[in-house]
Write an enzyme that holds these catalytic residues in place. Structure first.
Site, short mmCIF file in Angstrom:
data_model
loop_
_atom_site.label_atom_id
_atom_site.label_comp_id
_atom_site.label_asym_id
_atom_site.label_seq_id
_atom_site.Cartn_x
_atom_site.Cartn_y
_atom_site.Cartn_z
CB CYS A 27 -1.01 -0.05 1.14
SG CYS A 27 -2.45 0.95 0.76
CG HIS A 38 -3.81 -3.51 2.95
ND1 HIS A 38 -2.86 -3.07 3.85
CD2 HIS A 38 -4.40 -2.41 2.44
CE1 HIS A 38 -2.89 -1.74 3.90
NE2 HIS A 38 -3.81 -1.31 3.06
CD GLU A 91 -1.42 -6.22 4.90
OE1 GLU A 91 -1.16 -6.48 3.71
OE2 GLU A 91 -1.62 -5.05 5.30
N1 GLN Z 1 -1.77 6.77 2.83
C1 GLN Z 1 -1.90 6.03 1.62
C2 GLN Z 1 -3.25 6.24 0.96
O1 GLN Z 1 -4.20 6.61 1.59
C3 GLN Z 1 -1.63 4.56 1.84
C4 GLN Z 1 -2.61 3.89 2.76
C5 GLN Z 1 -2.15 2.57 3.28
O2 GLN Z 1 -0.96 2.27 3.30
N2 GLN Z 1 -3.07 1.77 3.78
O3 GLN Z 1 -3.40 6.03 -0.21
#
Ligand code: GLN
Length: 538
Positions: A386, A512, A514
């Site tokens: 992410c 994600h 995970e």
């Molecule tokens: N801050 C970033 C976004 O909002 C990544 C978010 C995250 O890592 N879950 O796109």
């Protein structure tokens, strides 16, 4: 097996202290019942006023876990999925905030027909509705509801009252399990039962008699001690269960099987015992986990590393994927704010792979960029998750494409080169709660990518939780220079996976992975990442 005509309900409460592992006990019991052929789900009732933990700082509450249907939930739901290997949903996590929001909306609509709206019956009825909702779907034989917090907390009172009423209504179709601590006083060399007695008294004051007691302890409990607890707490002797500390949470189902927790629960609910749980795959996993052939060290770079729970699903996914590769993965937790050009080599010494963790805001960003560059230039296996993927993109833009102040508009809204930018539909949104791109979305992988090789298929679905995206207008520049978009959302064309070609394993994912790694199905990208770390060391 057919779904039972009447759903059975199990309520799990905790006393003496928090963090006793109610979630792990609930998951272990569910695992054993599942292995005996029952369909089970687990629900977490959280007594705080936030509508969901999405707006909570990870320092407050650990990781925010996301379900396929896009609910931002308590991290215990991650344990439920990792143990049971089946998805949870919004209905599996209820908070006081959500309950009140729903009751107040009804009041505004006039649904209460002029009545005074009160905690009893209106809030408690709403709680009961949410508990019974999972049973009403005719998908589960047993619904386990874990009540967050500790008995005696002001916040949990309406929940205890609601489950007291449910037990009264349901009779033998409902059951109470209470978890407490038996502390060991080293000065006198004694295990003490008084805190358990007090905690059961606190429950009794609220009209709840536990059917089963699970006692967390550092030392084995003697039959005499169990008898004493049974006598003082009105619980059968065999329903006083020892839960001794074990080296891994994944051993708890085995311990609970030895203690016959599942048998006692089924007998009390009047259900047939079914087949004895075999847990062969589970035991195979435990064997591989406990007998690794090799060990690797992987750096996890994030800004919440003081609180490991902030990265719970990632560390569990590393355990699953390590076992799949017959190796132990040691995590080197590195604080992104403490990384700089001078110390990066020292900090990453001995690390065979680098993960850049998810995150929000600008704090610690430059340290993450330095680490991504180090992984790229030194050909160390790299996994960006992410924000971690966004960091890899920013680093590549700055260093390879020479877009010198390239950034995400999350960190610098004035940047000349917004290689990561807000999604169009996000631009009008001002509320923070529940408004990100959340839940499962599909993605198509290019056949000649490392990600495709990991999954062994092109069509995948993964869970998201972010507002910002790879800015498509730069795509050609990136691809010409060797960073390819190998995974794309088929409906929106959003870039979901990037890879660097000329590198042993450099993968960044906007989603994600995970969240969907389980004991019996370790996530393919984590498995491939650890394999690349092992291969690279050879
Ligand atoms: N801050 C970033 C976004 O909002 C990544 C978010 C995250 O890592 N879950 O796109």
């Amino acid at each position: 097996m057919k779904i039972l005509s009447t759903t059975k309900y199990i309520f799990v409460t905790g006393g003496v202290t928090s963090s006793l592992g109610k979630g792990i006990i609930a998951s272990s019991l569910a695992k054993l019942l599942q292995a005996r052929g029952y369909k089970v789900t687990i629900q977490k009732l959280d007594p705080y006023i936030n509508v969901d933990p999405g707006t909570l700082n990870p320092y407050e509450h650990g990781e925010c876990y996301v379900t396929e249907d896009g609910a931002e939930t308590d991290l215990d739901l991650g344990h439920y999925e990792r143990f049971l290997n089946s998805p949870t949903s919004q209905a599996n996590n209820v908070t006081t905030g959500r309950i009140y929001q729903s009751v107040i909306n009804k009041e505004r609509r006039g649904d209460y027909l002029g009545k005074t709206v009160q905690i009893i019956p209106h809030i408690t009825d709403e709680i009961k509705k949410y508990i019974k909702y999972l049973g009403s779907k005719k998908k589960f034989d047993v619904v386990i509801s874990e009540i967050g917090g500790t008995v005696g907390d002001i916040e949990s009172l309406p929940y205890i009252e609601a489950v007291r009423q449910l037990k009264w209504e349901m009779g033998t179709d409902a059951l109470f399990i209470h978890l407490t601590l038996v502390p060991y006083l080293s000065a006198s060399g004694e295990l003490k039962t008084k805190p358990t007695q007090h905690s059961v008294k606190a429950l009794l004051e609220n009209g709840v008699q536990p059917d089963v007691l699970v006692l967390r302890t550092e030392h084995p409990l003697s039959p005499g001690l169990k008898e004493k607890v049974a006598l003082f707490c009105n619980v059968n002797k065999e329903a006083v269960i020892e839960s001794i500390d074990v080296p891994t949470i994944y051993e708890v189902p085995i311990k609970m099987k030895e203690e016959k927790l599942d048998e006692i629960v089924l007998k009390k609910l009047g259900l047939p015992l079914g087949e004895p749980p075999e847990l062969k795959d589970w035991n195979d996993f435990l064997f591989r986990y406990k007998n690794p052939k090799r060990e690797v060290k992987v750096a996890l770079i994030g800004k919440y590393v003081e609180l490991r729970d902030a990265y719970k699903s990632i560390s569990e996914a590393l355990i699953h994927s390590g076992a799949a590769n017959e190796c132990r993965v040691k995590v080197e937790w590195i604080h992104s704010e403490r990384v700089n050009e001078e110390n990066i080599e020292r900090k990453l010494k001995g690390c065979g792979g680098i993960i850049i963790a998810p995150g929000f805001g600008y704090r610690g960003i430059e340290g993450k960029i330095i680490a991504a560059r180090y992984a790229r230039l030194n050909k160390i296996p790299f996994f960006g998750i992410c924000l971690g993927m966004q960091i890899a993109v920013i680093e590549f833009a700055r260093d390879v494409l020479n877009l010198c102040d390239a950034d995400s508009t999350e960190m610098n809204s004035e940047t000349k080169f917004p290689v990561i930018d807000l999604m169009e539909e996000q631009k009008e949104i001002s509320d923070k709660g529940g408004t990100m791109r959340l839940g499962a979305y599909s993605c198509h992988l290019k056949k000649d990518s490392k990600s495709y090789a990991a999954y062994g298929k092109s069509k995948i679905t993964e869970r998201h939780r972010h507002r910002y995206e790879f800015n498509d207008s730069y795509l050609k520049l990136f691809e010409d220079a060797g960073m390819r978009a190998v995974g794309v959302n088929p409906e929106t064309n959003l870039v979901e996976v990037i890879e660097i070609q000329d590198h042993p394993w450099f993968v960044g994912v906007q989603f994600h992975p995970e969240y969907s790694s389980t004991v019996l199905q370790p996530h393919p990208l984590f498995v491939a990442f650890i394999k690349s770390v092992l291969d690279n060391i050879k």
